[in-house]
Design an enzyme around this catalytic site. Structure first.
Site, PDB file in Angstrom:
ATOM      1  N   THR A   1      37.507  53.223   5.948  1.00  0.00           N
ATOM      2  CA  THR A   1      36.082  52.917   5.917  1.00  0.00           C
ATOM      3  C   THR A   1      35.239  54.109   6.377  1.00  0.00           C
ATOM      4  O   THR A   1      34.232  54.426   5.728  1.00  0.00           O
ATOM      5  CB  THR A   1      35.787  51.653   6.750  1.00  0.00           C
ATOM      6  OG1 THR A   1      36.550  50.574   6.206  1.00  0.00           O
ATOM      7  CG2 THR A   1      34.314  51.296   6.723  1.00  0.00           C
TER       8      THR A   1
ATOM      9  N   GLU B   1      27.935  59.785   2.045  1.00  0.00           N
ATOM     10  CA  GLU B   1      26.944  60.706   2.615  1.00  0.00           C
ATOM     11  C   GLU B   1      26.990  62.056   1.921  1.00  0.00           C
ATOM     12  O   GLU B   1      25.945  62.658   1.663  1.00  0.00           O
ATOM     13  CB  GLU B   1      27.166  60.880   4.116  1.00  0.00           C
ATOM     14  CG  GLU B   1      26.613  59.741   4.935  1.00  0.00           C
ATOM     15  CD  GLU B   1      26.453  60.118   6.385  1.00  0.00           C
ATOM     16  OE1 GLU B   1      25.283  60.215   6.819  1.00  0.00           O
ATOM     17  OE2 GLU B   1      27.473  60.314   7.071  1.00  0.00           O
TER      18      GLU B   1
ATOM     19  N   HIS C   1      32.741  47.437   2.794  1.00  0.00           N
ATOM     20  CA  HIS C   1      33.986  47.958   2.221  1.00  0.00           C
ATOM     21  C   HIS C   1      34.683  46.749   1.611  1.00  0.00           C
ATOM     22  O   HIS C   1      35.203  45.900   2.321  1.00  0.00           O
ATOM     23  CB  HIS C   1      34.826  48.614   3.310  1.00  0.00           C
ATOM     24  CG  HIS C   1      35.877  49.510   2.769  1.00  0.00           C
ATOM     25  ND1 HIS C   1      36.532  50.412   3.560  1.00  0.00           N
ATOM     26  CD2 HIS C   1      36.406  49.654   1.522  1.00  0.00           C
ATOM     27  CE1 HIS C   1      37.415  51.076   2.829  1.00  0.00           C
ATOM     28  NE2 HIS C   1      37.351  50.621   1.586  1.00  0.00           N
TER      29      HIS C   1
END
Length: 126
Positions: free
Chosen positions: A34, A42, A68
């Site tokens: 995760t 990002e 997730h």
């Protein structure tokens, strides 16, 4: 900075051993971790912004929300797409989705703020 919503970016990865929960310490299974899911999302937002920043500017993440949804074992191709959905001066909000060949494996939002790189580093190291 005045970016219009709709700015997009795509990034394709293949899950490697170093991307797994076992390797990053967020679990003990050999699937995309995760924290790596978020870090790669990002990276896609940074990639989208890079050509639009003035010299001396950078962006920093200050808020993230993610789901997730499915595991991605080593060797899985995962495509990340991001889209700028909100632009309020230096505050930028992106949505992202990560998909393997069959399904959505993750989605969420990432908020970034455009800052002067030198001033940011100076404040951080005081």
């Amino acid at each position: 900075m005045n970016l219009a919503p709709g700015l997009r970016s795509q990034l394709l990865i293949v899950v490697k051993s170093e991307d797994t929960a076992r390797e990053v310490g967020s679990g003990d299974v050999p699937v995309l971790a995760t924290p790596r899911l978020l870090a790669i999302a990002e990276m896609a937002t940074v990639q989208a912004l890079r050509p639009h920043l003035a010299p001396g500017e950078t962006s920093v993440g200050n808020r993230a929300e993610l789901q997730h949804l499915a595991p991605s074992p080593i060797g899985t191709h995962v495509e990340f797409t991001t889209e700028l959905t909100e632009s309020d001066g230096k505050r930028l909000v992106f949505t992202f989705e990560a998909r393997d060949r069959r399904r959505v494996v993750g989605r969420g939002t990432i908020e970034r703020v455009v800052v002067d790189r030198a001033a940011f580093i100076e404040r951080a190291t005081r």
